[in-house]
Design a protein around this motif. Structure first.
Motif, PDB file in Angstrom:
ATOM      1  N   TYR A 227     -46.812   3.309  -0.618  1.00 38.92           N
ATOM      2  CA  TYR A 227     -47.071   3.958  -1.911  1.00 38.92           C
ATOM      3  C   TYR A 227     -45.905   3.719  -2.864  1.00 38.92           C
ATOM      4  O   TYR A 227     -45.160   4.628  -3.215  1.00 38.92           O
TER       5      TYR A 227
ATOM      6  N   ASP B  78     -45.363   6.769  -5.254  1.00 33.99           N
ATOM      7  CA  ASP B  78     -44.295   7.712  -4.917  1.00 33.99           C
ATOM      8  C   ASP B  78     -42.931   7.138  -5.262  1.00 33.99           C
ATOM      9  O   ASP B  78     -42.038   7.855  -5.704  1.00 33.99           O
TER      10      ASP B  78
ATOM     11  N   GLY C  27     -42.839   6.206 -10.583  1.00 33.28           N
ATOM     12  CA  GLY C  27     -42.707   6.914  -9.313  1.00 33.28           C
ATOM     13  C   GLY C  27     -41.911   8.200  -9.414  1.00 33.28           C
ATOM     14  O   GLY C  27     -41.186   8.434 -10.381  1.00 33.28           O
TER      15      GLY C  27
END
Length: 103
Positions: free
Chosen positions: A33, A5, A83
């Motif tokens: 993440y 992310d 990301g």
């Protein structure tokens, strides 16, 4: 490997004194993440040895020739980012453990 992310961009040049704590503060994040892209601007052997010792699969080091241009170093790391979001960390800064979670 799953797409992270958050891509964390960390440029560095011979900052080993501070770099360890900066990286540790990323590894301690409660939100996991992420990927950490370290752009090394041609550091000396001691810094390079430390960076090679990092064994977390979310950490990627780019080995660059020294250019002395922080913007160019950051941009090189940005070109590798996967990301959805970007976060920037200087090699002499540290994050609190919930920084990414809260942000």
């Amino acid at each position: 490997m799953l797409t992270p992310d958050v891509s964390i961009i960390l440029p560095t040049f011979n900052r080993l004194t501070y770099l360890r704590e900066a990286i540790d503060s990323v590894l301690a994040q409660t939100y996991t993440y992420w990927e950490l892209i370290i752009a090394d601007d041609g550091s000396a052997d001691e810094t390079r040895t430390f960076l090679r010792s990092i064994r977390d699969g979310r950490v990627k080091t780019l080995w660059l020739r020294h250019c002395g241009n922080p913007a160019a170093v950051r941009n090189r790391a940005l070109a590798e980012a996967r990301g959805i979001y970007l976060a920037f960390l200087d090699s002499d800064d540290i994050w609190t453990p919930r920084k990414l979670e809260i942000q």
